[in-house]
Design a protein around this motif. Structure first.
Motif, mmCIF file in Angstrom:
data_model
loop_
_atom_site.group_PDB
_atom_site.id
_atom_site.type_symbol
_atom_site.label_atom_id
_atom_site.label_comp_id
_atom_site.label_asym_id
_atom_site.label_seq_id
_atom_site.Cartn_x
_atom_site.Cartn_y
_atom_site.Cartn_z
ATOM 1 N N TRP A 1 1.700 -1.010 0.060
ATOM 2 C CA TRP A 1 -0.491 0.396 0.233
ATOM 3 C C TRP A 1 0.661 1.478 -0.061
ATOM 4 C CZ3 TRP A 1 -5.198 0.702 -1.187
ATOM 5 C CH2 TRP A 1 -5.684 -0.817 -0.989
ATOM 6 N N PHE A 2 0.336 2.211 -1.243
ATOM 7 C CA PHE A 2 1.407 2.994 -0.804
ATOM 8 C C PHE A 2 0.428 4.605 -1.282
ATOM 9 C CE2 PHE A 2 4.619 0.995 -2.821
ATOM 10 C CZ PHE A 2 4.247 0.244 -3.000
ATOM 11 N N ARG A 3 0.988 5.552 -0.697
ATOM 12 C CA ARG A 3 0.319 7.021 -0.569
ATOM 13 C C ARG A 3 0.530 8.330 -1.449
ATOM 14 N NH1 ARG A 3 -0.662 8.186 5.776
ATOM 15 N NH2 ARG A 3 1.097 8.732 6.427
ATOM 16 N N GLN A 4 -0.027 9.219 -2.035
ATOM 17 C CA GLN A 4 0.848 9.800 -2.434
ATOM 18 C C GLN A 4 -0.876 11.660 -1.748
ATOM 19 O OE1 GLN A 4 1.274 10.775 -6.149
ATOM 20 N NE2 GLN A 4 2.370 12.568 -6.072
ATOM 21 N N ARG B 1 4.223 10.428 -4.061
ATOM 22 C CA ARG B 1 4.620 8.828 -3.478
ATOM 23 C C ARG B 1 5.215 7.925 -2.702
ATOM 24 N NH1 ARG B 1 0.685 6.431 -7.830
ATOM 25 N NH2 ARG B 1 2.531 6.607 -8.825
ATOM 26 N N GLU B 2 4.599 7.305 -1.541
ATOM 27 C CA GLU B 2 5.288 6.845 -0.207
ATOM 28 C C GLU B 2 4.855 5.800 -0.009
ATOM 29 O OE1 GLU B 2 5.395 8.682 3.692
ATOM 30 O OE2 GLU B 2 3.479 8.647 3.579
ATOM 31 N N LYS B 3 5.761 4.242 0.416
ATOM 32 C CA LYS B 3 5.790 3.707 0.807
ATOM 33 C C LYS B 3 4.732 3.731 2.228
ATOM 34 C CE LYS B 3 9.055 1.297 0.900
ATOM 35 N NZ LYS B 3 10.509 2.390 1.052
ATOM 36 N N CYS C 1 3.871 -2.907 3.412
ATOM 37 C CA CYS C 1 3.435 -4.151 3.153
ATOM 38 C C CYS C 1 2.859 -5.890 3.427
ATOM 39 C CB CYS C 1 5.017 -4.676 2.027
ATOM 40 S SG CYS C 1 4.957 -5.276 0.909
ATOM 41 N N TYR D 1 -4.296 6.821 -2.391
ATOM 42 C CA TYR D 1 -4.321 5.905 -1.602
ATOM 43 C C TYR D 1 -4.006 4.506 -3.054
ATOM 44 C CZ TYR D 1 -3.688 7.180 3.039
ATOM 45 O OH TYR D 1 -3.578 7.697 4.298
ATOM 46 N N ARG E 1 4.132 -5.827 -5.490
ATOM 47 C CA ARG E 1 5.668 -5.188 -5.483
ATOM 48 C C ARG E 1 6.082 -6.403 -4.946
ATOM 49 N NH1 ARG E 1 7.520 -2.405 -0.604
ATOM 50 N NH2 ARG E 1 9.309 -4.582 -0.609
ATOM 51 N N THR F 1 11.301 0.724 -4.123
ATOM 52 C CA THR F 1 9.954 0.837 -4.863
ATOM 53 C C THR F 1 9.318 0.672 -5.377
ATOM 54 O OG1 THR F 1 11.502 2.139 -5.481
ATOM 55 C CG2 THR F 1 10.503 3.227 -3.363
ATOM 56 N N TRP G 1 0.119 1.843 -11.480
ATOM 57 C CA TRP G 1 -0.017 1.953 -10.951
ATOM 58 C C TRP G 1 -2.211 2.398 -11.413
ATOM 59 C CZ3 TRP G 1 1.914 2.427 -6.432
ATOM 60 C CH2 TRP G 1 2.887 2.645 -6.218
#
Length: 123
Positions: free
Chosen positions: A36-39, A45-47, A50, A94, A99, A107, A113
């Protein structure tokens, strides 16, 4: 067609909860680690965290420890992100993605995406 679709976002007040879903099609979700990532607006965007193919989780964002949990539903081929005690700083789009195995800090994602799901935490 291999695809991951995020859903479940919305507007929530600080302290509230949301559960995001990451539904897979075209492949078996359990065969992969899912991140799961979010911006957030204006940020990269960041991790976030997992979940491994065996169900273990790795947190990359210290700010969500103790508040976010991740789980799998094999029958529904879906991964969930349960977010509790939400804060305004959790506001972001999100994303989920296949990965490399957790807990690798990579990353890299497999595939492209999706559209993500918007979470807004505001009073």
């Amino acid at each position: 067609q291999v695809q991951l679709v995020e859903s479940g976002g919305g507007l929530v007040q600080p302290g509230g909860s949301l559960r995001l879903s990451c539904a897979a099609s075209g492949f078996t979700l359990d065969d992969y680690a899912i991140g799961w990532f979010r911006q957030a607006p204006g940020k990269e965007r960041e991790k976030v965290l997992c979940i491994s193919s065996s169900g273990g989780s790795t947190f990359y964002a210290d700010s969500v420890k103790g508040r976010f949990t991740v789980s799998r539903d094999k029958a529904k081929n879906t991964v969930y992100l349960q977010m509790n005690s939400l804060k305004p700083e959790d506001t972001a789009v999100y994303y989920c993605a296949r990965r490399p195995p957790c807990p690798s800090p990579s990353t890299v994602i497999f595939g492209s995406w999706g559209q993500g799901t918007q979470v807004i935490v505001s009073s």
